[in-house]
Design an enzyme around this catalytic site. Structure first.
Site, short mmCIF file in Angstrom:
data_model
loop_
_atom_site.label_atom_id
_atom_site.label_comp_id
_atom_site.label_asym_id
_atom_site.label_seq_id
_atom_site.Cartn_x
_atom_site.Cartn_y
_atom_site.Cartn_z
N GLY A 1 -21.25 -40.79 -6.04
CA GLY A 1 -21.76 -41.84 -6.93
C GLY A 1 -20.83 -42.07 -8.10
O GLY A 1 -19.61 -41.96 -7.96
N SER A 2 -21.42 -42.34 -9.25
CA SER A 2 -20.61 -42.72 -10.41
C SER A 2 -20.00 -41.50 -11.09
O SER A 2 -20.50 -40.38 -10.96
CB SER A 2 -21.49 -43.46 -11.42
OG SER A 2 -22.47 -42.58 -11.94
N CYS B 1 -15.64 -46.51 -1.76
CA CYS B 1 -14.93 -45.76 -2.82
C CYS B 1 -13.43 -45.78 -2.57
O CYS B 1 -12.65 -45.43 -3.45
CB CYS B 1 -15.45 -44.34 -2.88
SG CYS B 1 -15.87 -43.66 -1.28
N ARG C 1 -20.06 -41.08 -14.23
CA ARG C 1 -21.01 -40.66 -15.25
C ARG C 1 -22.06 -39.71 -14.67
O ARG C 1 -22.36 -38.65 -15.22
CB ARG C 1 -21.68 -41.89 -15.88
CG ARG C 1 -22.34 -41.55 -17.21
CD ARG C 1 -22.71 -42.75 -17.96
NE ARG C 1 -23.65 -43.55 -17.18
CZ ARG C 1 -24.25 -44.63 -17.64
NH1 ARG C 1 -23.99 -45.07 -18.83
NH2 ARG C 1 -25.10 -45.29 -16.91
N GLY C 2 -22.64 -40.12 -13.53
CA GLY C 2 -23.66 -39.28 -12.89
C GLY C 2 -23.08 -37.95 -12.44
O GLY C 2 -23.65 -36.89 -12.69
N GLY C 3 -21.92 -38.01 -11.80
CA GLY C 3 -21.29 -36.80 -11.28
C GLY C 3 -20.95 -35.81 -12.39
O GLY C 3 -21.22 -34.61 -12.28
N GLU D 1 -18.12 -36.66 -5.46
CA GLU D 1 -17.11 -37.66 -5.13
C GLU D 1 -17.42 -38.85 -6.01
O GLU D 1 -18.52 -39.40 -5.92
CB GLU D 1 -17.23 -37.97 -3.64
CG GLU D 1 -16.01 -38.63 -3.09
CD GLU D 1 -16.33 -40.02 -2.67
OE1 GLU D 1 -16.06 -40.92 -3.49
OE2 GLU D 1 -16.85 -40.21 -1.57
N GLU E 1 -12.18 -47.35 -12.60
CA GLU E 1 -12.75 -47.95 -11.39
C GLU E 1 -13.72 -49.08 -11.75
O GLU E 1 -14.54 -48.93 -12.66
CB GLU E 1 -13.51 -46.89 -10.59
CG GLU E 1 -14.15 -47.43 -9.31
CD GLU E 1 -15.09 -46.42 -8.64
OE1 GLU E 1 -14.80 -46.03 -7.51
OE2 GLU E 1 -16.11 -46.05 -9.25
#
Ligand code: NAP
Length: 526
Positions: free
Chosen positions: A241-242, A302, A244-246, A265, A392
């Protein structure tokens, strides 16, 4: 099969009582039935307790039995037939061909892991037999195998609702390694998640696996996902995912009393290097392939090409003209969720108003939440200075950087963050120049693509879908292909353990008929 909106905790189907989740059809903006109940902390606790209980039994199931279990999941996913395809299409807006292809990939990777488990090489058996007569000191008997890490928390990805979601690569590789799995479904496709979750739940039952081998939770906010990462019984996490989330989940995992690995990832702009001879001989055909790679799946891969580096001049202008024409002809389809569309539009807008950036194209779309392609250009100096241009933009947006020479191209590449892929377009006369880039590229990316684009990711044994941060949180592995199993294993060495107590994999008689390294030499099974 009826979708209930329930959590799957072990073999039970439980109504979540902590808030609600509703799927939205991104093509029409309509809300889909049913309402999904969010998991409460007690549901998470139960799923983790069951997973911990299951661990020792599940990880020691015979290789044949575990392999049959993975195959049963694959069969059950296929058995869902059009119910799964139709629901997945309405939750994602992705076309039938893409969903059917993704289902084939999902089933294929489950079967690949089944074959890997049956063969047993992933156990990495090594035996250094005792040498009691060795001088000046006798040598002990040492035997090594890899064991499963423990229960794994998996976050389903939005952009691969089947292949990177409930029964996707993370779940398949964790189950193959011998780890029970607790999935936190992605809120964008809860119905798809439940259907696939039921396919796994049924396989657990039919194959006689311990109940806690698999659970599926829905989260009406972010707390349950965060609590999953924080739960002491969870020993590793898979995430796509993002950034930020990761990174938020990486922070939680690192702050635990027992920190655990998060295999996240996250973000990559997948630079494409256009070399002079290739540009001169086939600028137009590379441009058409680029446009197709950029817009595939509305740019929601991605690995799509978000950055082009090339030497300025008439050949590059030919490429730009052809790429712009090809992108103008592209009809953008809806993006996966209104949020992803909003984030894309914001990123594109930020690029469009950047003082050093020129907008070459903003594509059109009749679709609601259409991922209109965007193409921008800047110069090398501006790109070097402005690190925000390296970020990204998840969708069909790409930035072309006009470089004065190849040395500048290489210097820019050197400054980039870690990437999932770097692609080179070269002809034979470019080989000598390309050679001077290879070491830099190896340091920056997980996969080097020649005369192609990284967008498609083959599931196999030699695939690396990984790369240095922030492409992933841990560049030492891959989240696609058979190497992915390595993330959920750790080596254990047994010193002077009596034969009767050794696991079968390490017994001298080799009852599992495994390939092994005996005293440093490869010993192949008969
Ligand atoms: P996301 O927002 O990172 O969400 C991925 C999963 O993690 C979801 O299940 C989400 O929960 C959960 N999550 C996110 N932040 C969390 C936090 N702070 N604590 C606990 N759980 C958290 O990614 P997305 O929804 O797939 O897409 C949003 C953006 O991610 C895109 O616009 C794009 O920028 C990026 N993205 C990148 C890739 C890539 O491979 N590079 C792939 C997909 C998306 P919910 O389900 O509740 O949202």
């Amino acid at each position: 099969m009826q979708i209930s909106g329930n959590l799957l905790i072990g073999q039970r189907s439980v109504r979540g009582s902590h808030g609600e989740i509703r799927a939205i059809d991104p093509t029409h903006g309509a809300t889909l039935e049913p309402v999904f109940g969010g998991a409460a902390y007690a549901d998470l606790d139960e799923a983790c307790a069951l997973a911990a209980q299951a661990f020792d039994t599940y990880r020691e199931t015979s290789l044949a039995k575990r392999s049959a279990f993975l195959e049963a999941i694959a069969d059950n996913v296929l058995e869902l037939g059009d119910t799964l395809i139709a629901r997945c299409m309405s939750e994602t807006g992705l076309p039938r061909a893409r969903i059917e292809g993704e289902r084939a990939r999902t089933v294929g990777q489950l079967r690949m892991f089944a074959a890997l488990v049956r063969e047993g090489d992933f156990l990495g058996v090594r035996i250094d037999p005792a040498m009691p007569e060795r001088q000046p000191m006798p040598r002990v008997d040492l035997r090594l195998r890899h064991i499963a890490l423990g229960p794994v928390g998996v976050f389903g990805a939005s952009n691969f609702p089947l292949a990177f979601s409930v029964a996707g690569g993370d779940t398949a590789s964790a189950l193959a390694a011998g780890c029970p799995v607790v999935v936190k479904a992605h809120s964008a496709h809860p119905g798809t998640s439940e259907l696939v979750g039921r396919a796994i739940q049924r396989a657990v039952h039919d194959c006689g696996m311990p109940e806690g081998t698999f659970s599926l939770l829905f989260d009406s906010g972010l707390e349950i996902g965060q609590a999953l990462v924080n739960d002491a019984r969870i020993k590793a996490v898979g995430f796509t995912g993002s950034r930020r989330g990761g990174t938020a989940l990486m922070g939680i995992a690192a702050a635990r009393a027992e920190p655990i690995p998060v295999y996240a990832e996250m973000s990559s702009i997948n630079p494409v290097l256009l070399f002079p001879q290739a540009l001169s001989t086939r600028a137009e055909s590379i441009a058409r392939e680029f446009a197709a790679a950029l817009t595939m799946g509305s740019g929601q891969f991605c690995t799509n090409p978000g950055l082009i580096l090339a030497v300025e001049g008439p050949e590059l202008e030919r490429f730009i003209a052809a790429a712009t024409a090809a992108l103008t002809d592209t009809q953008a389809s809806p993006m996966l969720t209104p949020d992803i569309h909003r984030a894309y539009e914001t990123g594109v807008e930020r690029m469009a108003v950047h003082p050093d950036v020129v907008t070459l194209l903003r594509g059109s779309s009749d679709a609601l939440h259409g991922g209109r392609p965007a193409l921008f250009a800047t110069n090398a100096e501006a790109f070097r200075r402005a690190s925000e241009l390296h970020d990204e933009i998840f969708g069909a947006s790409s930035l072309i950087v006009r470089c004065p020479d190849l040395a500048t191209m290489r210097a820019l590449l050197e400054r980039l963050d870690g990437q999932l892929t770097v692609a080179l377009h070269i002809d034979e006369n470019d080989h000598a120049d390309a050679q001077t880039f290879v070491r830099t590229i190896e340091r920056r990316a997980g996969r080097i693509v020649v005369n192609g684009f990284g967008t498609g990711v083959e599931v196999g044994h030699a695939m690396v879908h990984g790369g240095p941060y922030p492409a992933t949180s841990n560049g030492g592995s891959s989240s696609v292909g058979s190497l992915a199993i390595k993330r959920f294993l750790r080596p254990v060495s047994y010193q002077d353990m009596p034969e009767a107590l050794l696991p079968d994999a390490l017994k001298t008689t080799n009852p599992l008929s495994l390939n092994r390294r005996m005293d440093g030499k490869l010993q192949l099974r008969r």
